[in-house]
Design an enzyme around this catalytic site. Structure first.
Site, PDB file in Angstrom:
ATOM      1  N   LYS A  61       0.840  -1.206   0.000  1.00  0.00           N
ATOM      2  CA  LYS A  61       0.000   0.000   0.000  1.00  0.00           C
ATOM      3  C   LYS A  61       0.872   1.252   0.000  1.00  0.00           C
ATOM      4  CE  LYS A  61      -3.867  -2.183   2.347  1.00  0.00           C
ATOM      5  NZ  LYS A  61      -4.357  -2.678   3.627  1.00  0.00           N
ATOM      6  N   GLN A  76      -5.066  -1.390   9.610  1.00  0.00           N
ATOM      7  CA  GLN A  76      -5.026  -2.745   9.044  1.00  0.00           C
ATOM      8  C   GLN A  76      -5.679  -3.745   9.999  1.00  0.00           C
ATOM      9  OE1 GLN A  76      -3.924  -3.484   5.947  1.00  0.00           O
ATOM     10  NE2 GLN A  76      -4.301  -5.678   6.189  1.00  0.00           N
ATOM     11  N   ASP A 132     -11.490   2.945   4.050  1.00  0.00           N
ATOM     12  CA  ASP A 132     -11.930   1.549   4.030  1.00  0.00           C
ATOM     13  C   ASP A 132     -13.449   1.439   3.909  1.00  0.00           C
ATOM     14  OD1 ASP A 132     -10.045  -0.536   4.114  1.00  0.00           O
ATOM     15  OD2 ASP A 132      -9.559  -0.136   6.213  1.00  0.00           O
TER      16      ASP A 132
HETATM   17  N1  GUN Z   1      -7.437  -6.718   6.142  1.00  0.00           N
HETATM   18  C1  GUN Z   1      -7.806  -7.462   5.075  1.00  0.00           C
HETATM   19  N2  GUN Z   1      -8.462  -6.705   4.175  1.00  0.00           N
HETATM   20  C2  GUN Z   1      -8.500  -5.457   4.688  1.00  0.00           C
HETATM   21  C3  GUN Z   1      -9.038  -4.230   4.205  1.00  0.00           C
HETATM   22  O1  GUN Z   1      -9.627  -4.124   3.128  1.00  0.00           O
HETATM   23  N3  GUN Z   1      -8.872  -3.165   5.029  1.00  0.00           N
HETATM   24  C4  GUN Z   1      -8.258  -3.253   6.241  1.00  0.00           C
HETATM   25  N4  GUN Z   1      -8.160  -2.160   6.978  1.00  0.00           N
HETATM   26  N5  GUN Z   1      -7.737  -4.377   6.705  1.00  0.00           N
HETATM   27  C5  GUN Z   1      -7.867  -5.468   5.929  1.00  0.00           C
END
Ligand code: GUN
Length: 296
Positions: A54, A98, A121
């Site tokens: 990311k 996350q 998100d």
């Molecule tokens: N963990 C797995 N997928 C995601 C996501 O799309 N966002 C976040 N914040 N954590 C994750």
């Protein structure tokens, strides 16, 4: 006839290029640099890989990346204090914590502490409610990526029968809301659903997001249907580790009209949509027009 393979990797590259072009113009015109803060608590190896990826792609798109790595034993109050600091930071337009978080931290509490306008998100209850009532929301990245692939493949989705397998807050439920907003007839299936194969066989669109390796087989698919595989499962086959989806690709590709592979299907779309959401959040925060084609 075998199915068309939906190239999510190429599509995601196009989305990232669109975001980068928009960011370049925004920065040249106004000096604004969209910023994304990613918070990782603990050392989960898969999460570390995602967070690295990311950060790298954020910088490649011309945006600012702020990484906050905290030890696994970080108290909940400390994480909440960091979220509040990021909420107040004008250089940060998007915040992502996350998941999963360590067991001693209440994830709902943390997610709902994020400023909804910075919730890239789309997990904050305000954004969930806005999406569910057809209002302008931040939309969860993976379902948004699936929607983009479906619209690109099928054009208008109105009237199509869609089955979403999986009812998670991250994928299943928001996916169903997005399909409903595009006027599909939507069924959400889960572990207690009766006759799942029969249900899938009637669907024009099957979205598999259950986390069960190769569960959906070709005999569950209506000939010509579009199959979107959200699963990312590590399995061992012939003594080697292999990445497979929730769909048995080898049999489904013989029946479907189009199908996403794993890897190279939905996966790359998630980060591309995260970048798109960060840009959207930045434009909204500054009262500027949003980039076309990058939101739901
Ligand atoms: N963990 C797995 N997928 C995601 C996501 O799309 N966002 C976040 N914040 N954590 C994750």
């Amino acid at each position: 006839m075998t199915a068309a393979i939906i190239d999510g990797k190429a599509f995601a590259a196009k989305v990232r290029a669109q975001v980068a072009a928009h960011v370049a113009k925004l920065t040249a015109d106004s000096g604004i640099v969209p910023g994304l803060a990613v918070v990782l608590v603990g050392e989960d190896p898969a999460s570390q890989v995602y967070v690295r990826s990311k950060g790298k792609q954020t910088v490649e798109a011309g945006m600012a990346s702020f990484e906050h790595k905290l030890p696994a034993e970080t108290p909940e109050v400390e994480l909440l204090a960091l979220v509040r600091r990021l909420n107040a930071d004008p250089a940060v337009h998007g915040i992502l914590v996350q998941l999963p978080l360590p067991a001693h931290i209440n994830a709902d509490l943390v997610i709902n502490a994020i400023d909804p306008a910075k919730d890239v998100d789309g997990f904050h209850i305000s954004n969930v409610g806005l999406l569910g009532t057809g209002q302008k929301a931040m939309v969860p990245c993976t379902p948004l990526g699936c929607l983009m692939l479906l619209r690109d493949r099928l054009g208008k989705l109105a009237g199509l029968d869609a089955v979403v397998i999986g009812r998670s807050n991250i994928v299943g439920k928001p996916m169903a809301q997005l399909l409903l907003a595009d006027s599909c007839t939507v069924t959400i299936a889960h572990s207690r659903t009766r006759d799942l194969p029969g249900l899938c066989r009637r669907a024009d669109i099957v979205i598999a997001a259950v986390g069960r390796p190769e569960m959906v087989t070709g005999d569950w698919i209506k000939p010509g249907a579009t199959v979107i595989d959200v699963g990312i499962n590590r399995i061992e086959r012939d003594g080697k580790e292999k990445l497979v989806g929730d769909v048995d690709f080898a049999s489904a590709v013989q029946v479907a009209g189009a199908i996403t592979p794993v890897p190279g299907g939905v996966g790359p779309m998630t980060i591309a949509c995260l970048l798109a959401n960060t840009l959207t959040a930045c434009c909204r925060a500054n009262g500027l027009p949003e980039p076309a084609g990058l939101t739901a």
